[in-house]
Motif scaffolding. Structure first.
Motif, PDB file in Angstrom:
ATOM      1  N   LEU B 301       1.179  10.190  -4.633  1.00  0.00           N
ATOM      2  CA  LEU B 301       2.057   9.057  -4.375  1.00  0.00           C
ATOM      3  C   LEU B 301       1.420   8.220  -3.281  1.00  0.00           C
ATOM      4  CD1 LEU B 301       5.553  10.803  -4.244  1.00  0.00           C
ATOM      5  CD2 LEU B 301       4.629   9.386  -6.097  1.00  0.00           C
ATOM      6  N   ARG B 302       1.097   6.992  -3.587  1.00  0.00           N
ATOM      7  CA  ARG B 302       0.445   6.146  -2.578  1.00  0.00           C
ATOM      8  C   ARG B 302       1.336   5.994  -1.358  1.00  0.00           C
ATOM      9  NH1 ARG B 302       0.759   1.778  -5.357  1.00  0.00           N
ATOM     10  NH2 ARG B 302       0.325   0.517  -3.518  1.00  0.00           N
ATOM     11  N   LEU B 303       0.774   6.254  -0.226  1.00  0.00           N
ATOM     12  CA  LEU B 303       1.545   6.214   1.012  1.00  0.00           C
ATOM     13  C   LEU B 303       1.954   4.782   1.362  1.00  0.00           C
ATOM     14  CD1 LEU B 303       2.520   7.869   3.487  1.00  0.00           C
ATOM     15  CD2 LEU B 303       0.334   7.314   4.564  1.00  0.00           C
ATOM     16  N   SER B 304       3.195   4.623   1.733  1.00  0.00           N
ATOM     17  CA  SER B 304       3.654   3.331   2.245  1.00  0.00           C
ATOM     18  C   SER B 304       3.247   3.249   3.706  1.00  0.00           C
ATOM     19  CB  SER B 304       5.176   3.223   2.126  1.00  0.00           C
ATOM     20  OG  SER B 304       5.549   3.293   0.772  1.00  0.00           O
ATOM     21  N   THR B 305       2.610   2.161   4.068  1.00  0.00           N
ATOM     22  CA  THR B 305       2.032   2.116   5.399  1.00  0.00           C
ATOM     23  C   THR B 305       1.702   0.676   5.777  1.00  0.00           C
ATOM     24  OG1 THR B 305       0.258   3.070   6.755  1.00  0.00           O
ATOM     25  CG2 THR B 305      -0.319   2.459   4.505  1.00  0.00           C
ATOM     26  N   ILE B 306       1.038   0.518   6.893  1.00  0.00           N
ATOM     27  CA  ILE B 306       0.553  -0.801   7.310  1.00  0.00           C
ATOM     28  C   ILE B 306      -0.951  -0.715   7.446  1.00  0.00           C
ATOM     29  CG2 ILE B 306       0.399  -2.374   9.262  1.00  0.00           C
ATOM     30  CD1 ILE B 306       3.292  -2.348   9.554  1.00  0.00           C
ATOM     31  N   ARG B 307      -1.630  -1.632   6.804  1.00  0.00           N
ATOM     32  CA  ARG B 307      -3.085  -1.601   6.890  1.00  0.00           C
ATOM     33  C   ARG B 307      -3.576  -2.363   8.113  1.00  0.00           C
ATOM     34  NH1 ARG B 307      -4.454  -3.478   2.098  1.00  0.00           N
ATOM     35  NH2 ARG B 307      -4.538  -1.365   1.270  1.00  0.00           N
ATOM     36  N   TYR B 338      -2.496  -7.576  10.109  1.00  0.00           N
ATOM     37  CA  TYR B 338      -2.197  -6.323   9.411  1.00  0.00           C
ATOM     38  C   TYR B 338      -1.356  -6.688   8.206  1.00  0.00           C
ATOM     39  CZ  TYR B 338       2.144  -7.096  11.973  1.00  0.00           C
ATOM     40  OH  TYR B 338       3.281  -7.663  12.496  1.00  0.00           O
ATOM     41  N   GLU B 339      -1.248  -5.771   7.285  1.00  0.00           N
ATOM     42  CA  GLU B 339      -0.402  -6.066   6.139  1.00  0.00           C
ATOM     43  C   GLU B 339       0.345  -4.825   5.701  1.00  0.00           C
ATOM     44  OE1 GLU B 339      -3.464  -6.582   2.696  1.00  0.00           O
ATOM     45  OE2 GLU B 339      -4.449  -6.792   4.650  1.00  0.00           O
ATOM     46  N   ILE B 340       1.534  -5.037   5.266  1.00  0.00           N
ATOM     47  CA  ILE B 340       2.340  -3.912   4.795  1.00  0.00           C
ATOM     48  C   ILE B 340       1.843  -3.481   3.420  1.00  0.00           C
ATOM     49  CG2 ILE B 340       4.642  -3.239   3.998  1.00  0.00           C
ATOM     50  CD1 ILE B 340       5.787  -4.945   6.242  1.00  0.00           C
ATOM     51  N   VAL B 341       1.586  -2.203   3.295  1.00  0.00           N
ATOM     52  CA  VAL B 341       1.167  -1.660   2.003  1.00  0.00           C
ATOM     53  C   VAL B 341       2.403  -1.031   1.352  1.00  0.00           C
ATOM     54  CG1 VAL B 341      -0.299   0.019   0.838  1.00  0.00           C
ATOM     55  CG2 VAL B 341      -1.132  -1.164   2.879  1.00  0.00           C
ATOM     56  N   GLU B 342       2.859  -1.645   0.301  1.00  0.00           N
ATOM     57  CA  GLU B 342       4.072  -1.133  -0.340  1.00  0.00           C
ATOM     58  C   GLU B 342       3.717   0.020  -1.258  1.00  0.00           C
ATOM     59  OE1 GLU B 342       7.139  -3.552  -1.445  1.00  0.00           O
ATOM     60  OE2 GLU B 342       6.615  -5.225  -0.133  1.00  0.00           O
ATOM     61  N   GLY B 343       3.621   1.159  -0.689  1.00  0.00           N
ATOM     62  CA  GLY B 343       3.229   2.333  -1.463  1.00  0.00           C
ATOM     63  C   GLY B 343       4.409   2.937  -2.213  1.00  0.00           C
ATOM     64  N   GLU B 344       4.312   4.219  -2.470  1.00  0.00           N
ATOM     65  CA  GLU B 344       5.357   4.865  -3.275  1.00  0.00           C
ATOM     66  C   GLU B 344       6.152   5.891  -2.488  1.00  0.00           C
ATOM     67  OE1 GLU B 344       2.953   5.024  -7.476  1.00  0.00           O
ATOM     68  OE2 GLU B 344       2.057   5.945  -5.723  1.00  0.00           O
ATOM     69  N   THR B 345       6.052   5.805  -1.167  1.00  0.00           N
ATOM     70  CA  THR B 345       6.762   6.824  -0.375  1.00  0.00           C
ATOM     71  C   THR B 345       7.870   6.234   0.478  1.00  0.00           C
ATOM     72  OG1 THR B 345       5.255   6.669   1.490  1.00  0.00           O
ATOM     73  CG2 THR B 345       4.677   8.227  -0.261  1.00  0.00           C
ATOM     74  N   ALA B 346       8.064   4.921   0.395  1.00  0.00           N
ATOM     75  CA  ALA B 346       9.188   4.332   1.140  1.00  0.00           C
ATOM     76  C   ALA B 346       9.503   2.951   0.569  1.00  0.00           C
ATOM     77  CB  ALA B 346       8.846   4.197   2.611  1.00  0.00           C
TER      78      ALA B 346
END
Lengths: 346, 346
Positions: B301-307, B338-346
């Motif tokens: 699951l791609r992590l939701s994070t900030i790049r 920075y950018e928000i990475v809309e992953g699959e964990t949040a």
DNA sequence: TTAATTCATGTTAGCGCTGTCATTTCGGGG
DNA sequence: CCCCGAAATGACAGCGCTAACATGAATTAA
């Protein structure tokens, strides 16, 4: 004694001049050489003089010029370090070891990255040798003849790291990747695996991955087996590639009972694939890596792999060379070994 | 013209002397300065002379001595780089960017590792300044007064990386961690999360993690919320710590609906914990990291994070300083964003 | 033809420091 | 009181290279 603060007309008048030995000497009313001796801790010095000088040094915030010092004494405290990449966590780890070894003696690493390109390496070697480093540390054995000649004739100590499956110019520190590959095979055979799949990456730039592969194949061969399937990605190793390549392997050879990966990055990807595909590692399919990276050991199922001691490789190389600054008559090889990590995936 | 090959008696007679400009000049029958000019590509040179000299250079395998050159011209091609660690993949990435920026111009990084210790940093700064680098790159703003003074008075360009939430000595390149933290909060609130848990590590050495935390808390506060629970590990961030700390958090505050981690390393550990504990990320519990590491994006699951753009930070710093070698009148700040990475964990 | 330029190269004097000899000072044995 | 040796300090040259100025030859302008 000539006027110590008399400065050459060559100096550009803009900005304040950096403070030199001569300035400190003038202030402390001693000769330059005395300050130099005190700062280097050589020769007998009267306590009173030392105090006076140190006071001047502190007051003026004097920082010695190592460029001048190196030129005068031809004793450098730089060490050239050439590694193929920083993306692969393995090399920062080696660099950590190098740094740890250098730290106490005040040597500093000057770093070059080859990007796995021998021509870049050649340029880097020349460029770093121009700084007259005390020693040179370089990853691997794949040098151009020119590179080899330059390193050879530089006269300084040369450490070739990671690998010991070849004869070094001076010193090799690392492990036998061929043996590690062979032992991988023996270990997995002992565990009962028979149908081996290999998941690898482009080893045109990664000689060591190739060596491990060769060792593994040899082990299988010696036991009367062959690879049941192989899947290789074009690019460098990565977790993503490990994931998709395991998928590819299982599609083309569904009957493999163990997948050996070219390294842990790939293997972790393999574990992730299993999670997605509903495959239970070990029970359904053995997974085996190489390196013993932290991430592999932090997985829900600890990755079965071989630990290579990257930090140790760097530190040992430095310590060995610091200990003996002259090249020995014959090349020396230090085996930092490896150990099988019996994880939960194979 | 005095005999060019006449060598000082000071030279130790053992081994072959390294070849100098003078040797090349003698062989090509020109003066030293002509060779020097040809090698540096300055001034008008007759083609015939150039050929003759280059031939001599090649034949003798001459490698210029940059130590002497630097002393004579006070133009150095070394750049000091000070980072807190190499264990945290973030810093090798910055170093990659630095290296990429330096590469084309032939500058070389001299590296120092502080281990997050301000006193070590102080020593390193002095030690690196002694090499008269063309510029200095240093991570963070947490310097001792002495360090700051030395950097200040060195006169060379100084880049302070990672962070822009303070006034730099000369140049800051990085992102606002406070803003990143704030945006994390806004983003997750927008997604409907309300009961925030925080999983962190020891931020006594990691000012930036603290800043992100502060920003996040501010966002919650502005929306009328507070943290529903927090779990902090003693040591540095790690995947293992993230795993155990999420467990701890959920034990003490079972009702949190989202866990924000101090960085991706910790968050990946959190994901692993979920896998083990049968928690489905996003559905049962939101998980959010910081950094946008590869490993997070390679998870099942791609992590939701900030790049955060680590490579860019390093490269931008170098490019900026190469482009303008004099310090500007007022400190400059470059926001790499920075950018928000809309992953699959949040 | 001569002076003013340009081109090509050389001479000189350091850069800031350290190795290698001096030189000076001082205490004590004879 | 002198000599000797150790302790403390200094003078000087030079590491290998380059900035700045100087010089000589070949052009060109006048």
């Amino acid at each position: 004694m000539s006027a110590p603060s008399e400065r050459s007309k060559r100096r550009r008048s803009t900005g304040q001049q950096p403070i030199t030995l001569s300035d400190v000497a003038a202030r402390a009313k001693v000769s330059e050489i005395t300050v130099s001796r005190i700062l280097r801790g050589v020769g007998p010095i009267a306590d009173s003089t030392r105090e006076r000088v140190m006071e001047a040094v502190d007051a003026m915030g004097y920082v010695p010029n190592r460029v001048a010092g190196t030129l005068a004494s031809s004793v450098s405290s730089l060490v050239g370090v050439i590694i193929p990449s920083l993306s692969n966590i393995v090399f920062p780890e080696v660099l950590q070891g190098i740094n740890a070894g250098l730290e106490p003696s005040g040597y500093r690493p000057v770093v070059g990255i080859t990007d796995y390109d021998a021509t870049t390496e050649e340029k880097l070697v020349a460029s770093l040798l121009a700084w007259k480093p005390a020693a040179m540390i370089i990853a691997g054995f794949d040098h151009t003849p020119m590179t080899r000649r330059r390193l050879q004739t530089s006269g300084i100590r040369i450490a070739e790291l990671m690998d010991i499956d070849a004869t070094p110019i001076d010193l090799a520190v690392g492990l036998s990747h061929r043996a590690a590959g062979y032992d991988t095979g023996r270990h997995l055979l002992r565990r009962g695996y028979r149908r081996f799949g290999y998941v690898g990456h482009d080893w045109s730039a990664d000689r060591r991955a190739k060596l491990r592969y060769d060792g593994l194949r040899q082990a299988l061969c010696d036991a009367g087996h062959v690879f049941a399937g192989e899947a290789m990605t074009q690019g460098p190793s990565s977790t993503g590639a490990g994931r998709s390549m395991l998928d590819a392997l299982l599609r083309s050879s569904p009957d493999v009972d163990v997948a050996v990966f070219s390294n842990d990055d790939m293997a972790v990807g393999g574990v992730f694939h299993c999670m997605t595909a509903g495959i239970t590692p070990k029970r359904d399919l053995g997974l085996f890596g190489f390196n013993g990276l932290d991430i592999g050991q932090a997985l829900p199922l600890r990755l079965s792999t071989i630990r290579s001691n990257r930090f140790l490789i760097g530190r040992m190389a430095v310590e060995k060379m610091l200990q003996q600054s002259e090249r020995p008559g014959t090349p020396e090889i230090i085996d930092t070994g490896y150990e099988i990590v019996e994880g939960e995936t194979a």
